[in-house]
Write a protein that holds these residues in place. Sequence first.
Motif, PDB file in Angstrom:
ATOM      1  N   MET A  74       6.857   9.166  -8.875  1.00 55.69           N
ATOM      2  CA  MET A  74       7.862   8.823  -9.870  1.00 55.69           C
ATOM      3  C   MET A  74       7.371   9.121 -11.283  1.00 55.69           C
ATOM      4  N   ILE A  75       6.114   9.467 -11.392  1.00 50.83           N
ATOM      5  CA  ILE A  75       5.523   9.628 -12.714  1.00 50.83           C
ATOM      6  C   ILE A  75       5.499  11.100 -13.100  1.00 50.83           C
ATOM      7  N   SER A  76       5.724  11.347 -14.380  1.00 51.77           N
ATOM      8  CA  SER A  76       5.792  12.708 -14.889  1.00 51.77           C
ATOM      9  C   SER A  76       4.570  13.527 -14.478  1.00 51.77           C
ATOM     10  N   PRO A  77       4.795  14.709 -13.900  1.00 56.41           N
ATOM     11  CA  PRO A  77       3.671  15.565 -13.529  1.00 56.41           C
ATOM     12  C   PRO A  77       2.790  15.913 -14.727  1.00 56.41           C
ATOM     13  N   ASN A 113      11.438  14.062 -15.874  1.00 53.62           N
ATOM     14  CA  ASN A 113      10.092  14.593 -15.664  1.00 53.62           C
ATOM     15  C   ASN A 113      10.067  16.102 -15.485  1.00 53.62           C
ATOM     16  N   ARG A 136       0.502  13.098 -14.938  1.00 52.20           N
ATOM     17  CA  ARG A 136      -0.403  13.100 -13.786  1.00 52.20           C
ATOM     18  C   ARG A 136      -1.481  14.164 -13.934  1.00 52.20           C
ATOM     19  N   VAL A 172       0.842  -1.200   0.000  1.00 56.33           N
ATOM     20  CA  VAL A 172       0.000   0.000   0.000  1.00 56.33           C
ATOM     21  C   VAL A 172       0.879   1.253   0.000  1.00 56.33           C
ATOM     22  N   PHE A 196      -8.039   8.044  -5.586  1.00 54.81           N
ATOM     23  CA  PHE A 196      -7.728   9.418  -5.938  1.00 54.81           C
ATOM     24  C   PHE A 196      -6.315   9.535  -6.504  1.00 54.81           C
ATOM     25  N   LEU A 199       4.237   5.624  -5.524  1.00 53.94           N
ATOM     26  CA  LEU A 199       4.294   5.444  -6.973  1.00 53.94           C
ATOM     27  C   LEU A 199       4.064   6.718  -7.799  1.00 53.94           C
ATOM     28  N   PRO A 200       2.991   7.464  -7.527  1.00 55.85           N
ATOM     29  CA  PRO A 200       2.718   8.625  -8.377  1.00 55.85           C
ATOM     30  C   PRO A 200       3.867   9.628  -8.418  1.00 55.85           C
ATOM     31  N   LEU A 252       2.173   1.931  -3.372  1.00 51.16           N
ATOM     32  CA  LEU A 252       1.176   2.545  -4.251  1.00 51.16           C
ATOM     33  C   LEU A 252       1.045   4.043  -3.978  1.00 51.16           C
ATOM     34  N   VAL A 253       1.224   4.435  -2.709  1.00 48.04           N
ATOM     35  CA  VAL A 253       1.150   5.861  -2.379  1.00 48.04           C
ATOM     36  C   VAL A 253       2.347   6.606  -2.977  1.00 48.04           C
ATOM     37  N   GLN A 307      -3.705  16.034  -5.786  1.00 52.44           N
ATOM     38  CA  GLN A 307      -3.286  14.704  -6.225  1.00 52.44           C
ATOM     39  C   GLN A 307      -1.775  14.635  -6.395  1.00 52.44           C
ATOM     40  N   ILE A 326       1.495  12.092   3.046  1.00 52.40           N
ATOM     41  CA  ILE A 326       1.287  10.758   3.620  1.00 52.40           C
ATOM     42  C   ILE A 326       2.624  10.145   4.030  1.00 52.40           C
ATOM     43  N   LEU A 333      -0.267  15.117  -2.389  1.00 52.53           N
ATOM     44  CA  LEU A 333      -0.744  14.328  -1.252  1.00 52.53           C
ATOM     45  C   LEU A 333       0.248  13.227  -0.833  1.00 52.53           C
ATOM     46  N   PRO A 334       0.880  12.521  -1.780  1.00 56.78           N
ATOM     47  CA  PRO A 334       1.824  11.471  -1.355  1.00 56.78           C
ATOM     48  C   PRO A 334       2.916  11.987  -0.429  1.00 56.78           C
TER      49      PRO A 334
END
Lengths: 264, 337, 260
Positions: free
Chosen positions: A95-98, C200, A101, A86, C18, A92-93, A89-90, A144, A151, A147-148
């Motif tokens: 690492m992804i190009s804004p 990125n 996203r 879990v 989300f 993960l985002p 998964l939090v 979005q 957390i 938030l990670p």
Amino acid sequence: MLALPAAVFACLLFLVPVMILLSEAFRMDGSWSLQGYVDFFAKPLNRTVFLRTLKLGVLVAGTAAIIGYAAAFCIVNLPARTRGGVFGLVVLPLMISPVARTYAWIVILGRTGIVNNAIVGLGLSDTPVRLLFTETAVFLGLLQLFLPLMIISLVSAMENIPRDAIPAARVLGASWVQVFFRIILPLTKEGLVVGGTLVFTGALTAYITPAILGGSKVLMLETLLYQRVNVANDFVSASVIAMILIVMSFSANLVLKRLASART
Amino acid sequence: MSDAFVRLSDLTLSYGKSVAVPDLNLDIREGELIALLGPSGCGKTTTMRAIAGLLAPTSGRIVIDGRDVTRLSANKRGIGLVFQSYALFPHLNAFENVAFGLRLQKLPQAQIRARTEAAIATVGLTGFEARKPAEMSGGQQQRVALARSLVMEPKVLLLDEPLSNLDARLRLEMRIELQRVQKATGVTMVFVTHDQAEALAMADRIVLMRDGKIVQLGTPADLYDRPETAFAAGFMGFENILRLEDGDLVSEHGRAAVGYHAQAPMLGWRPDAVSVGTGPLQGRVVASSFAGGHREYVLDTPLGPVNANAPVSLAQVGVGEQVAFDLPLASARPLFA
Amino acid sequence: MQFRNLGSWLILGATLTFLIGPFIIIIFAGASAGNSLAFPPEGLSLKWYLKVFTVESFRASFVLSMGLAIFGTLAALVLGVPAAYALNRYKLPGDEMIRTIVAAPIIVPGIIVGLALLRYLVVPLNFTVTVALFFAHTALILPYAVRVVSSSLNNLRSDMEEAAVLLGCSRVQAFFKVVLPNIRGGVLSAFILGFVTSFNQVPVSLFLSGPGVRTLPIDMLSYMEITYDPSVAALSALLAFMSVAIVFAAERLLGFSRYV
């Protein structure tokens, strides 16, 4: 000796140019003055954008804190095996190009996106509602995006709460509200400060999200800066905005350091 | 002394502006096992690092085997050091850790192999060559560290708190092992410790240090039986140390007229030397514990707490009871400041 | 207890929806058979995923972004590893200041860095766009490189180097024979973090990108200004997969998260 190349490189390629840029607003017509700042805040649009940026920064950080506490508390109490997954998964985002996203929100909020398809499909409205290029869209995108960070900070703070502190407080008769304000909050203050600063600064200085989801209708300081430079070659405004952003980022950072060191 | 193998003359060591060791003089003989003993911050580790060349002296000279090495860098001194943390290289297995220094010397492969295997055998680790440090126990890691230093055939082998990271059983085993290796190789060994039992058990000579200065230098028997100062006596188990003024014993708690006369300004007694049950002094038992061959008492006396050991054959005195005791002059050790 | 478990899974489910949901949506939006961006998509096909590879500007900007990410990160490591080592091992005069200077590019918003570089360095000195981007990305990654390498140096006791020196190493030999092999994981992690960050990165490149020379994210942004066709969604999904695959592999092989 060994640190010198890095320091020189950072100075020449970063510090010096940024300093010159910042000094630009103080040098009107060859003499030192604050006229650039006075002019900047005299324009209603600039004031609106400044306040909107501040407002969105605080709103995003505040909302992230509320969701963050709930989510972090659940994550910390998961059994070790599911917890790693879990948490992954939090993270993960991040690492992804804004760009990727943020682009997803166009699919969700666009004229032919999910929300509008649902609204029209359910007969709530005959025509698609404008959801993109609103503050709400920018708010959702920023939340979005950052938030990670909240957390993660809160999870690592909560891991340091002694295992039996919460059951002990419950046995002593504390309600869940009391447990939160008397045990969890004081013990995770540092994590909240770290997360809050990261999210606030991030929201303040994000460019892609306001650019894609806000466009020229919902300008924030970064998009305003880009517009002033690109459209009007207005480097004085750019310098003022740069200073505002840096001052806000640094103050957030200072607050963070002050609070973190005050505890130890 | 002409037989000095390692000679430290007028050595001053400092970190920045703070002087850790002022003006130290020490001679170490060849083949000797010597302990630098003292509480933390006494300068023992600093002195050891200076001998190794990891710390440049502010002033003074270090001579090893007739050669002035004061300005020689650490990698050219031919000195071995077994670190407290062992400092093994985590990415290399035991064999490669031991062979590390030989490989740097670009010796022939066969020679490296032979010497490394011999060193590993010396410390009793044959069969563990392929293990990485993380796959070995603390005791095994220390043996690898020892072999890694020994294989270089150092003029002097330094050991920093060699037993501190081991449990009680391993500690005893390693103590014997170190002595055996020292006798077998004849290497001059200097080890640093804060544990007087360790120093007493292992060393040929002990250098007791405090605040960067040598307090007393001698054989274990010298230090154990004949400490010269209150500090040395305290370190060697003289738990009761009192001042002597005009025939009275004096402490910060009070004084007792005993009519003793001695040359020294202080007297010290081990708990064994205090006799319980008879004597001119009175105390109240505040703690009593059974320790096998004897019973340990803590007495509350006008002179403050007194620690006394009494044979178990003597009737037990209960906690809270008054008891007579004596600090006999005959068994007192005269002490100087 | 059952009730609390349910509640906690509801919260986590909503949060994860989300955070992750938008990617699921974008994967499907890119797989549309239609010509406009919509969800649910008008039928499924891989045509947009394939089209991405045929767009000339995407290919060029992908190559540029890759090059910047790889060489910018390498340059940052060449500068950053010795700096991290020096800051970690020696008490330097003014080391706090050096630390702050090296870390500063992370604190100052990227768009400002980009603008300042453009106006006071690139234009006056007549740098080419590629050189300017390379310098900017190196400066941007430098703080990450120093931080990650520092944290793995922290886990390496410094007496290791002293042991190597006493066995006959010079200081330089000790670094390459003892320190570097043991911080390899940290250096590789720094490389991956730097690579992902650089790849990125948008704000720094925004002003520095020139006509015909754009990084991939910038190219996507300008493509979006022209059309909302599903190709950007498809490309976004592909990039997301790439980043996730790299990080996932790094975590499996190196325990990436220990260093970051």
